[in-house]
Design an enzyme around this catalytic site. Structure first.
Site, short mmCIF file in Angstrom:
data_model
loop_
_atom_site.label_atom_id
_atom_site.label_comp_id
_atom_site.label_asym_id
_atom_site.label_seq_id
_atom_site.Cartn_x
_atom_site.Cartn_y
_atom_site.Cartn_z
CG HIS A 273 45.25 26.58 44.67
ND1 HIS A 273 44.22 26.17 44.27
CD2 HIS A 273 45.07 27.70 43.60
CE1 HIS A 273 43.51 26.41 43.48
NE2 HIS A 273 44.13 27.43 42.84
CD GLU A 274 47.37 30.93 43.67
OE1 GLU A 274 47.92 30.75 42.36
OE2 GLU A 274 46.34 30.92 44.20
CG HIS A 277 47.47 28.10 39.41
ND1 HIS A 277 46.77 27.58 38.46
CD2 HIS A 277 46.81 28.35 40.48
CE1 HIS A 277 45.57 27.64 38.91
NE2 HIS A 277 45.45 28.08 39.81
CD GLU A 303 41.66 26.48 40.06
OE1 GLU A 303 42.42 27.18 39.41
OE2 GLU A 303 41.38 26.53 41.26
ZN ZN Z 1 43.79 28.56 41.09
#
Ligand code: ZN
Length: 511
Positions: A273-274, A277, A303
């Site tokens: 997830h990170e 980003h 996101e």
């Molecule tokens: Zn996030």
């Protein structure tokens, strides 16, 4: 006329220098913030708070000072815009946006917000600990009033909530969000019921309740991040109690993750997830560095990048075809279970009270609860003492469960104590954008699924770099979605994605 236009553009270099300096202060502040969450010694907090406040004041003063007044006035003179390059036009637009906001909001209101939210944080912590919403209610009421005043100063057409949404997702309105959420509600609530009625409940303990040493988990996160194309020469991965990512430039992006030694999936999932980003930040055109254009264009688009890697990739069959044998090598206890069993376990669906623990199917229903309540509060249609009942009634209606106490209900999130209203919807937007982008990626990248199944994730990374990351903030979210997918945001893609995937896992037919 000639002199007017010259007056606008001749100071462009000075304008850019000022912007670069402001950005340097903000980037330094971000780095101090990263350090605060990772390596700062426990007693460093007080001085760190002062250092960060000084940087924030300097940056704010430069953003609103006489030099900036002059630049904004001359760069907005008639005929000037046409003389600027597209990037400079975007720069003037984005700087102008922050400049206008800082001019519209009276300093006393900003200060009241800082003071009230500083006061609110420990009150919220205590209220959550004692499961007592009434303790938090008075200060929350003041935060809502301040947000309503903010909205009045910022201005809006239909709903005061629009003015707050705009802070996180520029241009987004209730008029656009309402139909998206209506579609999610009408399609996901029946999907959840069908899943619950399927009688299938995968075995999960071998994933979430074993023994998985932290250092090996960290090594596996790095292995996957490298395969994704996260550049460790321009970034890092460290531990933090609440995972986040932050970047100070395209050449310095910090990711964090959190490890639970009983759970082999959560750290990897949060790293992916990170990483999504972080790869967005690394993928921006480096020429935009030291300007506000070297950022993700909105929280929703940001996101979407993290959710795509976490879910469309990290929870897919194809991905685990390649990576499950590797995971089994790293953690031999997994050898007792097949890839199919692992896939079913990481895609379990069960309504829960806590948003951050929610699965892909129920997640957006949690956001819907918050969206409806926030909107009613900001529009003055709901009083703070009605929140717990409104919350519990919606949880029952959408998820079929009622929280036993306020800590499991309306007190669980930190956002309101920070004063953030209008932030939650960007989580759902992220999911919707991700599904729509991924649907286009599958059409445009030959054999994407087979590539992922053979461990090649770089085709997707390159596509995202080119289609979404490179422009940074020089294009708005809705322009990017239209350009990349050929149409505006549509919840259909996400709903189809859920039904296809979970329909197969739980043997459901959609009617
Ligand atoms: Zn996030």
């Amino acid at each position: 006329m000639q002199t007017t236009t010259t007056a606008g553009t001749e100071n462009l270099t000075a304008f850019r220098t000022l912007i670069n300096e402001i950005h340097d202060l903000n980037a330094t502040q971000a780095l101090l913030g990263w350090d605060l969450e990772t390596y700062m010694p426990p007693q460093g907090a007080e001085m760190r708070g002062k250092q960060m406040a000084t940087l924030a004041t300097l940056s704010h003063n430069m953003m609103t000072g006489p030099q900036m007044d002059e630049h904004m006035t001359s760069l907005r003179l008639p005929g000037v815009k046409e003389k600027l390059s597209p990037v400079d036009q975007a720069l003037v637009r984005e700087v102008g946006r922050s400049y206008d906001k800082s001019k519209k909001i009276p300093v006393e209101l900003l200060q009241a917000m800082v003071e009230t939210t500083t006061e609110a944080h420990p009150v919220w912590v205590e209220a959550r600990k004692t499961q007592d919403f009434k303790k938090f209610q008075p200060v929350l009421g003041r935060i809502i009033d301040l947000n309503r005043r903010m909205a009045d100063h910022l201005g809006y057409e239909d709903s005061p909530y629009d003015a707050l949404l705009d802070e996180y997702e520029p241009g987004l309105t209730v008029k656009q969000l309402d139909p998206l959420f209506a579609r999610l509600k009408s399609d996901i609530v029946p999907l959840l019921k069908a899943i619950q009625g399927s009688g299938r409940a995968p075995e999960t303990d071998f994933v979430f309740n074993g023994q998985f040493p932290a250092n090996q988990q960290m090594a596996f996160s790095r292995l996957v991040l490298e395969a994704m194309g996260f550049d460790f020469l321009r970034g890092r991965l460290d531990l933090a109690p609440h995972p986040f990512s932050s970047g100070s430039s395209t050449t310095d992006v910090r990711l964090t993750t959190r490890i639970d030694e009983k759970d082999v999936f959560s750290a990897l999932s949060s790293s992916m997830h990170e990483g999504g980003h972080g790869m967005y930040e690394q993928g921006i055109n480096p020429e935009l560095n030291r300007t506000p254009l070297a950022e993700g264009t909105s929280l929703g688009i940001h996101e979407s990048q993290s959710r795509m890697w976490e879910n469309q990739v990290g929870r897919s069959k194809a991905f685990w075809q390649h990576f499950y044998p590797k995971l089994q090598e790293a953690f031999p206890s997994l050898k007792s279970h097949s890839q199919e069993q692992f896939y079913a376990a990481i895609n379990r669906v069960r309504p829960s009270f806590i948003r951050v623990e929610a699965d892909e199917v129920t997640y957006n229903l949690h956001i819907l609860v918050r969206y409806e309540i926030e909107k009613a509060l900001i529009e003055g249609r709901m009083k703070t003492d009605e929140i717990p009942d409104a919350w519990n009634a919606r949880m029952q209606e959408y998820l079929g469960i009622t929280p036993a106490n306020d800590a499991q209900g309306s007190l669980q999130d930190i956002h309101w104590s920070h004063g953030s209203f209008g932030y939650f919807p960007t989580y759902t937007l992220g999911n919707l954008y991700a599904a729509q982008f991924f649907s286009t990626a599958r059409q445009q990248i030959p054999n994407l699924e087979q590539q992922i199944a053979s461990g090649n994730l770089l085709a997707l990374k390159d596509w995202l770099n080119k289609q979404i990351h490179w422009v940074g903030k020089s294009e708005r979210a809705e322009t990017i979605v239209q350009r990349v997918t050929g149409q505006p945001l549509d919840a259909k893609y996400f709903v189809d994605y859920l039904w296809t995937k979970y329909g197969e896992i739980f043997a459901l037919s959609r009617n």
